[in-house]
Design an enzyme around this catalytic site. Structure first.
Site, mmCIF file in Angstrom:
data_model
loop_
_atom_site.group_PDB
_atom_site.id
_atom_site.type_symbol
_atom_site.label_atom_id
_atom_site.label_comp_id
_atom_site.label_asym_id
_atom_site.label_seq_id
_atom_site.Cartn_x
_atom_site.Cartn_y
_atom_site.Cartn_z
ATOM 1 N N CYS A 116 13.519 88.220 109.885
ATOM 2 C CA CYS A 116 12.381 87.789 109.057
ATOM 3 C C CYS A 116 11.124 88.592 109.355
ATOM 4 O O CYS A 116 10.130 88.457 108.639
ATOM 5 C CB CYS A 116 12.113 86.311 109.263
ATOM 6 S SG CYS A 116 13.508 85.290 108.799
ATOM 7 N N HIS A 256 4.660 84.487 108.018
ATOM 8 C CA HIS A 256 6.052 84.261 107.609
ATOM 9 C C HIS A 256 6.229 82.765 107.376
ATOM 10 O O HIS A 256 5.799 81.935 108.189
ATOM 11 C CB HIS A 256 6.989 84.759 108.699
ATOM 12 C CG HIS A 256 8.419 84.376 108.474
ATOM 13 N ND1 HIS A 256 9.037 84.541 107.258
ATOM 14 C CD2 HIS A 256 9.344 83.822 109.305
ATOM 15 C CE1 HIS A 256 10.282 84.101 107.347
ATOM 16 N NE2 HIS A 256 10.493 83.661 108.577
ATOM 17 N N ASN A 286 12.471 79.381 103.559
ATOM 18 C CA ASN A 286 12.349 80.618 104.336
ATOM 19 C C ASN A 286 13.137 81.714 103.614
ATOM 20 O O ASN A 286 14.371 81.688 103.603
ATOM 21 C CB ASN A 286 12.896 80.369 105.747
ATOM 22 C CG ASN A 286 12.844 81.607 106.627
ATOM 23 O OD1 ASN A 286 12.616 82.716 106.152
ATOM 24 N ND2 ASN A 286 13.069 81.413 107.913
HETATM 25 N N1 ACO Z 1 18.649 66.654 107.924
HETATM 26 C C1 ACO Z 1 18.615 65.568 108.706
HETATM 27 N N2 ACO Z 1 18.687 65.630 110.051
HETATM 28 C C2 ACO Z 1 18.783 66.851 110.601
HETATM 29 C C3 ACO Z 1 18.831 68.013 109.849
HETATM 30 C C4 ACO Z 1 18.767 67.885 108.442
HETATM 31 N N3 ACO Z 1 18.799 68.956 107.620
HETATM 32 N N4 ACO Z 1 18.944 69.080 110.677
HETATM 33 C C5 ACO Z 1 18.961 68.579 111.935
HETATM 34 N N5 ACO Z 1 18.867 67.241 111.898
HETATM 35 C C6 ACO Z 1 18.845 66.305 113.003
HETATM 36 C C7 ACO Z 1 19.470 66.864 114.254
HETATM 37 O O1 ACO Z 1 20.872 66.713 114.233
HETATM 38 C C8 ACO Z 1 18.811 66.050 115.327
HETATM 39 O O2 ACO Z 1 19.466 64.800 115.405
HETATM 40 P P1 ACO Z 1 19.739 64.144 116.854
HETATM 41 O O3 ACO Z 1 18.372 63.929 117.458
HETATM 42 O O4 ACO Z 1 20.454 62.882 116.488
HETATM 43 O O5 ACO Z 1 20.569 65.141 117.593
HETATM 44 C C9 ACO Z 1 17.414 65.785 114.781
HETATM 45 O O6 ACO Z 1 17.490 66.035 113.366
HETATM 46 C C10 ACO Z 1 16.350 66.663 115.373
HETATM 47 O O7 ACO Z 1 16.818 68.006 115.360
HETATM 48 P P2 ACO Z 1 15.950 69.167 115.954
HETATM 49 O O8 ACO Z 1 16.711 70.441 115.848
HETATM 50 O O9 ACO Z 1 15.403 68.774 117.299
HETATM 51 O O10 ACO Z 1 14.740 69.160 114.930
HETATM 52 P P3 ACO Z 1 13.441 70.004 114.995
HETATM 53 O O11 ACO Z 1 12.272 69.123 114.927
HETATM 54 O O12 ACO Z 1 13.489 71.045 116.092
HETATM 55 O O13 ACO Z 1 13.502 70.790 113.614
HETATM 56 C C11 ACO Z 1 14.057 72.954 112.730
HETATM 57 C C12 ACO Z 1 14.587 71.672 113.345
HETATM 58 C C13 ACO Z 1 13.348 72.614 111.421
HETATM 59 C C14 ACO Z 1 15.229 73.882 112.462
HETATM 60 C C15 ACO Z 1 13.048 73.594 113.705
HETATM 61 O O14 ACO Z 1 13.614 73.683 114.972
HETATM 62 C C16 ACO Z 1 12.637 74.980 113.273
HETATM 63 O O15 ACO Z 1 11.967 75.155 112.269
HETATM 64 N N6 ACO Z 1 12.989 76.015 114.067
HETATM 65 C C17 ACO Z 1 12.602 77.386 113.755
HETATM 66 C C18 ACO Z 1 13.572 77.939 112.796
HETATM 67 C C19 ACO Z 1 13.114 79.229 112.206
HETATM 68 O O16 ACO Z 1 11.937 79.472 112.035
HETATM 69 N N7 ACO Z 1 14.075 80.077 111.874
HETATM 70 C C20 ACO Z 1 13.849 81.215 111.118
HETATM 71 C C21 ACO Z 1 13.782 82.441 111.895
HETATM 72 S S1 ACO Z 1 13.538 83.750 110.815
HETATM 73 C C22 ACO Z 1 14.928 84.811 110.638
HETATM 74 O O17 ACO Z 1 14.975 85.858 111.240
HETATM 75 C C23 ACO Z 1 16.042 84.423 109.702
#
Ligand code: ACO
Length: 335
Positions: A116, A256, A286
């Site tokens: 990204c 981003h 994203n």
């Molecule tokens: N719907 C419902 N629940 C979900 C979902 C979903 N889509 N996805 C995960 N959960 C659940 C998980 O299973 C977890 O449940 P649990 O507590 O029972 O285990 C709970 O929600 C919390 O999950 P987390 O992963 O801790 O949630 P978090 O607040 O960290 O948010 C997210 C997750 C949105 C992915 C966040 O970590 C994030 O944005 N990370 C950065 C990702 C990013 O920017 N990536 C792009 C990089 S760019 C590139 O090069 C492609």
């Protein structure tokens, strides 16, 4: 070679495929909810490419729009640089496909893969070719169709991404304008945090790689989140420092678009008021290498960017990589 000069963005364009996939529809694909996606990410809907739409198709349309915006004929383009991690094929480069289809008959072409952060790397690279005097006109494209690399049974990734493309045309501009400086970084110790593992030399495609879903995106979301909240502010402050500028000088911060919580944390670190931070993630998700040029184009078309404005563009992504560019908009004739 001529002496060092500045490269400015003289035209921008973007394109997203027409098909919109809302959070409500996502609820019927995986066990998720509109409420979870909106509060955790800021995303409400994303655009998804059709079965016959590849990254070059999106990039081509964005490039056409950027050239029209710049008033530049495709035959004038010296170089096409395309940032993508979801090119049409493993090879040749998607940049060559765009170069041919747009009619940039005398242009060189190559791809840059930095996740990204790709557009920041590509913009910096293109600007160097103009600054050195080697080329007059560079077309920089960010195009990704990550929907094709998603595991649609994995709710932790499939709700996050969308497809799109953005492009910018670079030409020489007077001193004090254009790309004033860049910082780029990489920490390959984070390779396994965000990857598509199989399909080329480490794990060639096989029945086993397909059965194990190794051709789709795997991400350690919370690790990437921690990394992103740290580097986004650091990279923005780093490029400002390099250019002898301060956060107070920033007219518009164009980050981003991966997660509004990450963007808010970077904006707080810079002490920026909400009106100085451009966010459009709710409509696109994203879009990887397309996200920054797509946001830039929307900001320009929406009248949020004025001649003389200082823009800070910041990205992070797979690699892990990060980067930022400081850009003084315009060419001094209309400030
Ligand atoms: N719907 C419902 N629940 C979900 C979902 C979903 N889509 N996805 C995960 N959960 C659940 C998980 O299973 C977890 O449940 P649990 O507590 O029972 O285990 C709970 O929600 C919390 O999950 P987390 O992963 O801790 O949630 P978090 O607040 O960290 O948010 C997210 C997750 C949105 C992915 C966040 O970590 C994030 O944005 N990370 C950065 C990702 C990013 O920017 N990536 C792009 C990089 S760019 C590139 O090069 C492609």
């Amino acid at each position: 070679m001529k002496s060092i000069r500045n490269a400015g963005i003289v035209g921008v364009g973007s394109y997203v495929p027409p098909r919109v996939l809302t959070n409500q529809e996502m609820e019927s694909i995986v066990d998720t909810s509109d409420e979870w996606i909106v509060t955790r990410t800021g995303i409400r809907e994303r655009h998804i490419a059709g079965p016959d739409e590849a990254s070059s198709d999106l990039g081509l349309e964005a490039a056409r729009r950027a050239l029209a915006d710049a008033g530049v004929d495709p035959g004038e383009v010296d170089l096409v640089v395309t940032a993508t991690i979801s090119g049409d094929m493993i090879f040749p480069a998607t940049a060559s496909i765009i170069q041919h289809r747009i009619g940039a008959s005398r242009a060189a072409a190559f791809d840059i893969g930095a996740g990204c952060t790709g557009f920041i790397y590509a913009l910096t690279t293109g600007a160097q070719f103009v600054a050195s005097g080697m080329y007059e006109t560079v077309l920089v494209v960010g195009a990704d169709t990550l929907s094709k690399l998603l595991n649609w049974k994995d709710r932790t990734t499939c709700v996050l991404f969308g497809d799109g493309a953005g492009a910018a045309v670079l030409k020489p501009v007077p001193e004090g304008y254009g790309v004033l400086g860049s910082v780029l970084g990489s920490d390959g110790s984070g390779t396994d945090l965000l990857k598509v593992e199989a399909g080329i030399s480490r794990r060639p495609a096989s029945h086993e790689t397909v059965d194990s879903c190794l051709h789709t995106i795997r991400m350690a979301g919370s690790e990437v989140f921690k990394f992103a909240t740290r580097v986004m502010g650091e990279a923005a402050l780093g490029v400002l420092d390099k250019c002898g500028l301060r956060a107070e000088d920033v007219s518009l911060f164009i980050p981003h678009q991966a997660n509004t919580r990450i963007i808010d944390s970077a904006a707080r670190r810079l002490g920026l008021a909400p009106e100085k931070v451009f966010i459009n993630i709710e409509n696109y998700g994203n879009t990887s290498a397309a996200s920054i040029p797509l946001a830039l184009d929307e900001a320009v078309q929406g009248g949020k960017v004025h001649p003389g404005d200082l823009l800070v563009l910041v990205g992070f992504g797979a690699g892990l990589t990060w980067g930022a560019c400081a850009v003084r908009w315009g060419n001094g004739s209309d400030d």
